[in-house]
Design a protein around this motif. Structure first.
Motif, PDB file in Angstrom:
ATOM      1  N   GLU A   4       0.846  -1.185   0.000  1.00  0.00           N
ATOM      2  CA  GLU A   4       0.000   0.000   0.000  1.00  0.00           C
ATOM      3  C   GLU A   4       0.885   1.240   0.000  1.00  0.00           C
ATOM      4  OE1 GLU A   4      -3.144   2.039   3.014  1.00  0.00           O
ATOM      5  OE2 GLU A   4      -3.305  -0.110   2.693  1.00  0.00           O
ATOM      6  N   GLU A   5       0.486   2.236  -0.750  1.00  0.00           N
ATOM      7  CA  GLU A   5       1.274   3.464  -0.848  1.00  0.00           C
ATOM      8  C   GLU A   5       1.091   4.306   0.419  1.00  0.00           C
ATOM      9  OE1 GLU A   5       2.135   6.895  -4.159  1.00  0.00           O
ATOM     10  OE2 GLU A   5       0.170   5.947  -4.148  1.00  0.00           O
ATOM     11  N   THR A   6       2.220   4.653   1.041  1.00  0.00           N
ATOM     12  CA  THR A   6       2.184   5.502   2.229  1.00  0.00           C
ATOM     13  C   THR A   6       3.134   6.680   2.051  1.00  0.00           C
ATOM     14  OG1 THR A   6       3.899   4.189   3.299  1.00  0.00           O
ATOM     15  CG2 THR A   6       1.623   3.610   3.810  1.00  0.00           C
ATOM     16  N   VAL A   7       2.848   7.764   2.720  1.00  0.00           N
ATOM     17  CA  VAL A   7       3.659   8.973   2.628  1.00  0.00           C
ATOM     18  C   VAL A   7       4.893   8.822   3.514  1.00  0.00           C
ATOM     19  CG1 VAL A   7       3.728  11.459   3.053  1.00  0.00           C
ATOM     20  CG2 VAL A   7       1.657  10.413   2.116  1.00  0.00           C
ATOM     21  N   ILE A   8       6.069   9.043   2.916  1.00  0.00           N
ATOM     22  CA  ILE A   8       7.336   9.010   3.641  1.00  0.00           C
ATOM     23  C   ILE A   8       7.646  10.399   4.198  1.00  0.00           C
ATOM     24  CG2 ILE A   8       9.818   8.644   3.448  1.00  0.00           C
ATOM     25  CD1 ILE A   8       9.200   6.808   1.070  1.00  0.00           C
ATOM     26  N   TRP A   9       7.476  11.411   3.353  1.00  0.00           N
ATOM     27  CA  TRP A   9       7.814  12.781   3.731  1.00  0.00           C
ATOM     28  C   TRP A   9       6.981  13.745   2.910  1.00  0.00           C
ATOM     29  CZ3 TRP A   9       9.905  16.948   1.065  1.00  0.00           C
ATOM     30  CH2 TRP A   9      10.361  18.008   1.861  1.00  0.00           C
ATOM     31  N   ILE A  70       6.634  12.731  -0.945  1.00  0.00           N
ATOM     32  CA  ILE A  70       7.336  11.505  -1.330  1.00  0.00           C
ATOM     33  C   ILE A  70       6.622  10.349  -0.656  1.00  0.00           C
ATOM     34  CG2 ILE A  70       9.509  10.255  -1.264  1.00  0.00           C
ATOM     35  CD1 ILE A  70      10.913  12.957  -1.205  1.00  0.00           C
ATOM     36  N   THR A  71       6.171   9.414  -1.488  1.00  0.00           N
ATOM     37  CA  THR A  71       5.498   8.230  -0.972  1.00  0.00           C
ATOM     38  C   THR A  71       6.380   7.011  -1.239  1.00  0.00           C
ATOM     39  OG1 THR A  71       4.312   7.628  -2.997  1.00  0.00           O
ATOM     40  CG2 THR A  71       3.278   9.284  -1.571  1.00  0.00           C
ATOM     41  N   THR A  72       5.890   5.853  -0.867  1.00  0.00           N
ATOM     42  CA  THR A  72       6.652   4.630  -1.097  1.00  0.00           C
ATOM     43  C   THR A  72       6.673   4.254  -2.576  1.00  0.00           C
ATOM     44  OG1 THR A  72       4.662   3.380  -0.580  1.00  0.00           O
ATOM     45  CG2 THR A  72       6.279   3.677   1.195  1.00  0.00           C
ATOM     46  N   GLN A  73       5.886   4.947  -3.419  1.00  0.00           N
ATOM     47  CA  GLN A  73       5.819   4.598  -4.840  1.00  0.00           C
ATOM     48  C   GLN A  73       6.130   5.741  -5.798  1.00  0.00           C
ATOM     49  OE1 GLN A  73       2.046   2.747  -5.677  1.00  0.00           O
ATOM     50  NE2 GLN A  73       2.307   1.217  -4.080  1.00  0.00           N
ATOM     51  N   ARG A  74       5.996   6.984  -5.362  1.00  0.00           N
ATOM     52  CA  ARG A  74       6.172   8.110  -6.297  1.00  0.00           C
ATOM     53  C   ARG A  74       6.565   9.387  -5.574  1.00  0.00           C
ATOM     54  NH1 ARG A  74       1.178   7.162  -8.917  1.00  0.00           N
ATOM     55  NH2 ARG A  74       0.679   5.690  -7.310  1.00  0.00           N
ATOM     56  N   GLN A 139      16.007   7.500   1.908  1.00  0.00           N
ATOM     57  CA  GLN A 139      14.639   6.993   1.842  1.00  0.00           C
ATOM     58  C   GLN A 139      14.193   6.799   0.390  1.00  0.00           C
ATOM     59  OE1 GLN A 139      12.553   6.021   4.442  1.00  0.00           O
ATOM     60  NE2 GLN A 139      14.524   6.168   5.481  1.00  0.00           N
ATOM     61  N   VAL A 140      14.479   7.795  -0.451  1.00  0.00           N
ATOM     62  CA  VAL A 140      14.122   7.685  -1.873  1.00  0.00           C
ATOM     63  C   VAL A 140      14.856   6.513  -2.504  1.00  0.00           C
ATOM     64  CG1 VAL A 140      14.300   8.829  -4.130  1.00  0.00           C
ATOM     65  CG2 VAL A 140      13.504  10.116  -2.145  1.00  0.00           C
ATOM     66  N   ARG A 141      16.137   6.360  -2.198  1.00  0.00           N
ATOM     67  CA  ARG A 141      16.926   5.257  -2.762  1.00  0.00           C
ATOM     68  C   ARG A 141      16.368   3.906  -2.332  1.00  0.00           C
ATOM     69  NH1 ARG A 141      21.063   1.908  -1.698  1.00  0.00           N
ATOM     70  NH2 ARG A 141      22.509   1.509  -3.396  1.00  0.00           N
ATOM     71  N   THR A 142      16.049   3.756  -1.057  1.00  0.00           N
ATOM     72  CA  THR A 142      15.507   2.494  -0.543  1.00  0.00           C
ATOM     73  C   THR A 142      14.205   2.125  -1.252  1.00  0.00           C
ATOM     74  OG1 THR A 142      16.514   2.826   1.616  1.00  0.00           O
ATOM     75  CG2 THR A 142      14.620   1.338   1.519  1.00  0.00           C
ATOM     76  N   HIS A 143      13.314   3.085  -1.355  1.00  0.00           N
ATOM     77  CA  HIS A 143      12.009   2.793  -1.954  1.00  0.00           C
ATOM     78  C   HIS A 143      12.087   2.690  -3.480  1.00  0.00           C
ATOM     79  CE1 HIS A 143       9.762   2.722   1.737  1.00  0.00           C
ATOM     80  NE2 HIS A 143      10.471   3.760   2.132  1.00  0.00           N
TER      81      HIS A 143
END
Length: 161
Positions: A4-9, A70-74, A139-143
């Protein structure tokens, strides 16, 4: 891809990016106030104060309503005060990362995150003056790697002789 897409920042560029404009308009304001005291034009000169006040307010609003998410997908970027423009970048399209930390932004704990992408319409995405930029890059690199694995995407580089 069951994640599920979640907000990282989520955040906006720092108002420190407007420092030069703020200083310029404050100097103009000081000049208008000086003209009021040292010329015979009187109160009409004070009407000119509307220009720097309005310019400062618009500049502040433009920065305030430029939002990165920034989310886990976009990565989603929204900008605009009255009219809004939204762009999205799928994380699996990110190819390379760079941190740009000018001295004056490092003083306030900010930096720019520059993303090189495989997206033809948006080859470079810059997240300007964001806090904790190194953490955000990680975080962006990981996701990005997770999204590439989930979609089975591989980045192919061809070097010509």
């Amino acid at each position: 891809m069951n994640e599920e897409e979640t907000v990282i920042w989520q955040g906006s560029p720092s108002q420190w990016t407007n420092f030069g404009a703020y200083v310029f308009w404050l100097v103009v304001t000081a000049a208008i106030v000086a003209a009021y005291f040292f010329t015979a034009a009187g109160p009409l000169v004070l009407l000119a104060l509307a220009v720097p006040v309005l310019a400062l307010f618009i500049r502040w609003l433009q920065t305030r309503y430029h939002v990165y998410e920034i989310t886990t997908q976009r990565i989603r970027t929204r900008a605009g005060i009255l009219s809004r423009h939204t762009t999205e970048l799928e994380l699996y399209r990110v190819r390379d990362y760079a941190l740009v930390e000018p001295f004056w932004l490092r003083l306030v704990g900010r930096g720019h995150l520059v993303l090189e992408t495989a997206d033809r319409s948006n080859e470079q995405v810059v997240l300007r003056a964001v806090p904790r930029v190194a953490w955000l890059k990680d975080q962006v690199r990981t996701h990005t790697e997770r999204m590439r694995q989930a979609r089975g995407v591989r980045d192919l580089e061809i070097n010509s002789p």
